[in-house]
Design an enzyme around this catalytic site. Structure first.
Site, PDB file in Angstrom:
ATOM      1  N   LYS A 150      -7.450 113.752  20.410  1.00 36.96           N
ATOM      2  CA  LYS A 150      -7.256 114.559  21.612  1.00 36.96           C
ATOM      3  C   LYS A 150      -6.895 115.987  21.230  1.00 36.96           C
ATOM      4  O   LYS A 150      -6.023 116.210  20.379  1.00 36.96           O
ATOM      5  CB  LYS A 150      -6.160 113.951  22.495  1.00 36.96           C
ATOM      6  CG  LYS A 150      -6.001 114.649  23.840  1.00 36.96           C
ATOM      7  CD  LYS A 150      -5.056 113.884  24.756  1.00 36.96           C
ATOM      8  CE  LYS A 150      -4.876 114.577  26.094  1.00 36.96           C
ATOM      9  NZ  LYS A 150      -6.152 114.722  26.836  1.00 36.96           N
ATOM     10  N   HIS A 166      -1.044 110.225  22.842  1.00 42.21           N
ATOM     11  CA  HIS A 166      -2.494 110.017  22.876  1.00 42.21           C
ATOM     12  C   HIS A 166      -3.041 109.870  21.461  1.00 42.21           C
ATOM     13  O   HIS A 166      -2.340 110.123  20.483  1.00 42.21           O
ATOM     14  CB  HIS A 166      -3.196 111.175  23.585  1.00 42.21           C
ATOM     15  CG  HIS A 166      -3.059 111.135  25.078  1.00 42.21           C
ATOM     16  ND1 HIS A 166      -1.978 111.683  25.736  1.00 42.21           N
ATOM     17  CD2 HIS A 166      -3.848 110.599  26.046  1.00 42.21           C
ATOM     18  CE1 HIS A 166      -2.120 111.497  27.039  1.00 42.21           C
ATOM     19  NE2 HIS A 166      -3.238 110.841  27.260  1.00 42.21           N
ATOM     20  N   HIS A 167      -4.294 109.494  21.376  1.00 46.08           N
ATOM     21  CA  HIS A 167      -4.980 109.291  20.102  1.00 46.08           C
ATOM     22  C   HIS A 167      -5.092 110.591  19.306  1.00 46.08           C
ATOM     23  O   HIS A 167      -4.921 111.698  19.847  1.00 46.08           O
ATOM     24  CB  HIS A 167      -6.383 108.722  20.361  1.00 46.08           C
ATOM     25  CG  HIS A 167      -7.179 109.541  21.333  1.00 46.08           C
ATOM     26  ND1 HIS A 167      -7.920 110.636  20.957  1.00 46.08           N
ATOM     27  CD2 HIS A 167      -7.322 109.430  22.673  1.00 46.08           C
ATOM     28  CE1 HIS A 167      -8.501 111.164  22.019  1.00 46.08           C
ATOM     29  NE2 HIS A 167      -8.153 110.454  23.087  1.00 46.08           N
ATOM     30  N   MET A 204     -16.113 108.542  26.980  1.00 47.27           N
ATOM     31  CA  MET A 204     -15.919 108.233  28.396  1.00 47.27           C
ATOM     32  C   MET A 204     -17.240 108.125  29.127  1.00 47.27           C
ATOM     33  O   MET A 204     -17.389 107.282  30.020  1.00 47.27           O
ATOM     34  CB  MET A 204     -15.047 109.301  29.046  1.00 47.27           C
ATOM     35  CG  MET A 204     -13.558 109.110  28.815  1.00 47.27           C
ATOM     36  SD  MET A 204     -12.943 107.483  29.337  1.00 47.27           S
ATOM     37  CE  MET A 204     -13.424 107.456  31.045  1.00 47.27           C
TER      38      MET A 204
END
Length: 253
Positions: free
Chosen positions: A146, A142-143, A13
Site C-alpha cells: 500500500k 495494511h499490506h 481489486m
C-alpha cells in the site's frame, strides 16, 4: 441488468470485482480499463476510458489517483455514473469529484465495507459521549504494497469524529518529531505496513483509568468488492448527485 466497466481491471481489486460480478444476475462486466490491456475474462480491456466502444451504465474505479482526470472527463462527456473507490486523492482532486457530481451520479467513499461504515457510525456515537474527556487515537494496518498513509479509511474515520466534535481537533501524524505532551485537541494517526494485511482499523478512546477500542478487520478484499458492486447497482438508478455508503444503506431500510 446493469452494464459495468471496471477501471483498474487488471489490478488485484479489479480482478476480485470481476469474480464477484460473475456470480450475480443483476449486473455484468462489459469492458475494462487498464494500462495493462491483457484479457483474462470474457470482456475486452482498453488503455483509456475514451477508447471504450460501448458506454456502460456504471464505471467502478479501482485504479490510481493519476487516472482521475481521464475518468471524469469520459463520465462527464457521456453522462456515465461512476463508483470511485480509489484512495490517495489530494484535496483538489476531491473537489473535482464533488463538482462532477453536480452533473452525473457519483458514489464516493474511502471504504466500501459495510462493517467499516458501521464502525464510522459507532465512532460518531462514541465521540458524542466521550469527546473532550478521552484522548482519541487511530491505528491502521495494511499490506506492504500500500502506497498512501494514513489510509483513506483512517482519514474518513477521523473526519467523522472531528465533524461530530465541531471540527475542533487537529490530526497528528508524526509524534517522534515533537518533544512535548499530547494536547487534548489532537487525533493521533498511526500507520503500519507489513505482510499481506488486508486492512485493520482501531479507534482508541483513552480516558482516566479506562480505554475503549472500536475495531474492524477485513479478512479479504472481497468485502470491498461486494460493496463496490452493490454501489454500482444502486447508482445505476440514481440521478446526478454525490452518494456514499450511508445513501445505499438508507435505500434498503
Amino acid at each position: 441488468m446493469v452494464n459495468v466497466t471496471i477501471c483498474g481491471a487488471n489490478g488485484k481489486m479489479g480482478r476480485v470485482i470481476s469474480s464477484v460480478i460473475k456470480d450475480r444476475t443483476d449486473c455484468t462486466v462489459i469492458s475494462g480499463v487498464d494500462l495493462n490491456t491483457e484479457k483474462y475474462g470474457d470482456f475486452e480491456i482498453y488503455g483509456k476510458p475514451k477508447e471504450l466502444p460501448v458506454k456502460p451504465d456504471v464505471i467502478i474505479d479501482y485504479s490510481h489517483p493519476s487516472c482521475l482526470n481521464d475518468l471524469l472527463e469520459y463520465c462527464l462527456s457521456t453522462g456515465t455514473a461512476v463508483v470511485i473507490a480509489t484512495t490517495g486523492y489530494n484535496e483538489e482532486q476531491i473537489e473535482s469529484i464533488k463538482k462532477a457530481a453536480e452533473q452525473i451520479p457519483v458514489f464516493f467513499t474511502f471504504n466500501m465495507s459495510l462493517g467499516i461504515n458501521l464502525l464510522c457510525k459507532l465512532a460518531k456515537t462514541a465521540a458524542e459521549v466521550l469527546g473532550g474527556q478521552f484522548d482519541i487515537e487511530i491505528l491502521e494496518k495494511h499490506h506492504n504494497q500500500k502506497i498512501d498513509a494514513p489510509s483513506g479509511t483512517a482519514i474518513m474515520l477521523a473526519n467523522a469524529i472531528n465533524e461530530t466534535l465541531d471540527n475542533k481537533y487537529q490530526y497528528i501524524y508524526d509524534r517522534h518529531s515533537q518533544r512535548k505532551k499530547r494536547e487534548k485537541n489532537e487525533i493521533g494517526m498511526h500507520s503500519v505496513r507489513g505482510g499481506t494485511i488486508v486492512g485493520e482499523h482501531d479507534i482508541i478512546f483513552a480516558g482516566r483509568d479506562e480505554v475503549i477500542t472500536l475495531s474492524h478487520s477485513a479478512a479479504s478484499k472481497e468485502v470491498f468488492a461486494v460493496g463496490s458492486v452493490n454501489a454500482a447497482v444502486f447508482l445505476a438508478e440514481c440521478p446526478a448527485g454525490l452518494y456514499d455508503m450511508a445513501s445505499l444503506l438508507d435505500s434498503v431500510k
